[in-house]
Design an enzyme around this catalytic site. Structure first.
Site, PDB file in Angstrom:
ATOM      1  N   TYR A  14      -3.557   5.739   4.080  1.00  0.00           N
ATOM      2  CA  TYR A  14      -2.091   5.865   4.149  1.00  0.00           C
ATOM      3  C   TYR A  14      -1.580   5.092   5.360  1.00  0.00           C
ATOM      4  O   TYR A  14      -1.981   5.332   6.503  1.00  0.00           O
ATOM      5  CB  TYR A  14      -1.727   7.340   4.257  1.00  0.00           C
ATOM      6  CG  TYR A  14      -0.303   7.660   3.889  1.00  0.00           C
ATOM      7  CD1 TYR A  14       0.021   8.050   2.593  1.00  0.00           C
ATOM      8  CD2 TYR A  14       0.721   7.615   4.828  1.00  0.00           C
ATOM      9  CE1 TYR A  14       1.325   8.378   2.241  1.00  0.00           C
ATOM     10  CE2 TYR A  14       2.028   7.931   4.497  1.00  0.00           C
ATOM     11  CZ  TYR A  14       2.327   8.316   3.194  1.00  0.00           C
ATOM     12  OH  TYR A  14       3.619   8.641   2.849  1.00  0.00           O
ATOM     13  N   TYR A  72       6.229   1.603  -0.858  1.00  0.00           N
ATOM     14  CA  TYR A  72       6.116   2.908  -0.197  1.00  0.00           C
ATOM     15  C   TYR A  72       6.456   3.987  -1.227  1.00  0.00           C
ATOM     16  O   TYR A  72       7.597   4.405  -1.353  1.00  0.00           O
ATOM     17  CB  TYR A  72       7.062   2.967   0.990  1.00  0.00           C
ATOM     18  CG  TYR A  72       7.011   4.267   1.770  1.00  0.00           C
ATOM     19  CD1 TYR A  72       5.802   4.861   2.125  1.00  0.00           C
ATOM     20  CD2 TYR A  72       8.179   4.890   2.186  1.00  0.00           C
ATOM     21  CE1 TYR A  72       5.761   6.037   2.850  1.00  0.00           C
ATOM     22  CE2 TYR A  72       8.150   6.068   2.921  1.00  0.00           C
ATOM     23  CZ  TYR A  72       6.940   6.633   3.255  1.00  0.00           C
ATOM     24  OH  TYR A  72       6.905   7.797   3.974  1.00  0.00           O
TER      25      TYR A  72
END
Length: 388
Positions: free
Chosen positions: A297, A341
């Protein structure tokens, strides 16, 4: 899963379908429509129909309730529906919830999804706005008066301490940004397709909150991603080779807050991801040397370095050199810095493609992938592997 012992979930469920909309800055349609498109694409990818689905999982902070998406997507009766808290930290946990439901017979086919207009609509990067009072929000009261109003400012505190502790300069974060954009440049689905960057570009980008520059921060995206989970047995009869869930975990550390855990004894790492790492290694029986691809991430570059250290790929303060040396393929879709995102859900899809052998940036013989969810918050992770 207990943080003290191995669990029995590993190998009992698999990801069999992935589907997404395009990733853009202005989708031109509702978040519900985005969700339905992604769910339909994921089911088609799996070779399943809406009638096969009996479970739905998503995040909190989502305008698309499970039952509403089910209705709009033509899905009928549900025996399982769930939401996971803590923003991007929920990504891998949605798959864990689905796997738990499948493994225990609560549901047979579960769809996990995330959909939002994060660029053209509400922008998460704009920080705290009109927040309702809450117990967990009280922690923000210790940070907001001093100007710590946005996710970038919260991460900057830990990033600055990391640099100070190990005698590093902000330029080390550029290795993560360059790596992500290298892979994004060859991924037609990525927002920054055809647009690689250099370390010089990173160093020249403007400050957002020192020590974070513009190219240390992920983009905000309109779009949706869906994932289909079923049993490992059923998966073998479906359209694609399954991505078996070898291990799944959630983690929260001591003195955990949402992005503002500044009163811990040590700000150099990510204790919540350390909890996840211990559980994933214990349950899967694997070690860092067994991982072929890492999908970490990357909403902010410093936390990629800290994750590598928490998982034991390298020692404390050594992650920048680890990335620069390309010792492990990372974020082969371009990550959230380069592709989109989607709060980590698109990273799970890339991990599936690597296991299937269908990524546009395919790593040869990628049999095991590590995927992580949002950092700085209570979080989650997965290890996916090929079947057999």
């Amino acid at each position: 899963m207990s943080i003290r012992s191995r669990d029995s979930l590993g190998g009992r469920a698999a990801i069999v379908g992935i589907g997404a909309t395009e990733f853009s800055k202005d989708s031109g349609r509702s978040e519900l429509k985005l969700a339905v498109e992604a769910v339909g694409a994921a089911l088609d990818d799996a070779g399943l129909t809406p009638d096969d689905v009996d479970g739905m999982v998503t995040f909190t902070m989502d305008t698309n309730p499970e039952i509403t998406v089910a209705q709009a997507a033509g899905i009928g009766e549900l025996s399982f529906f769930s939401r996971i808290h803590y923003g991007g930290g929920a990504a891998c946990a949605t798959v864990q919830q689905a796997a738990l439901a499948v493994a225990t017979g609560v549901a047979e086919v579960v769809v996990c999804y995330r959909a939002f207009n994060e660029r053209s609509g509400r922008r998460f990067g704009s920080g705290v706005q009109q927040r309702e009072p809450s117990a967990e929000g009280a922690a923000l009261g210790w940070a907001l008066p001093f100007g710590l109003l946005t996710p970038a400012s919260w991460v900057a505190m830990a990033a600055q301490r990391y640099l100070h502790t190990y005698g590093l300069a902000p330029e080390v974060f550029g290795h993560v940004a360059v790596m992500d954009r290298k892979y994004a440049a060859t991924n037609p689905a990525a927002y920054f397709y055809g647009k690689p960057i250099t370390l010089e570009d990173h160093a020249a980008s403007r400050w957002i909150v020192e020590p974070l520059r513009l190219l240390d921060c992920c983009q905000e995206t309109d779009g949706a991603q869906a994932i289909v989970v079923t049993s490992a047995e059923r998966a073998r009869d479906l359209r694609h080779p399954p991505a078996v869930i070898a291990a799944a975990a959630q983690g929260a550390g001591r003195a955990q807050e949402q992005m503002t855990s500044f009163y811990r004894d040590d700000l150099r790492g990510l204790p919540e991801m350390g909890v996840v790492a211990k559980q994933l290694w214990r349950t899967s029986g694997l070690a860092p040397s067994d991982i072929d691809v890492g999908i970490l991430y990357d909403h902010f570059t410093p936390f990629v370095l800290m994750q590598l250290e928490e998982f034991g790929f390298c020692g404390p303060g050594e992650a920048a050199d680890f990335v620069a040396g390309e010792r492990l393929p990372l974020n082969t879709h371009g990550g959230q810095l380069g592709e989109a995102y989607l709060h980590g859900m698109n990273g799970i899809a890339e991990a599936v493609r690597q296991v299937r052998g269908t990524s546009v940036n395919q790593i040869p013989r990628a049999a095991r992938t590590l995927v992580t969810a949002g950092t700085g918050v209570p979080t989650s992770g997965l290890i996916l592997g090929s079947d057999g």
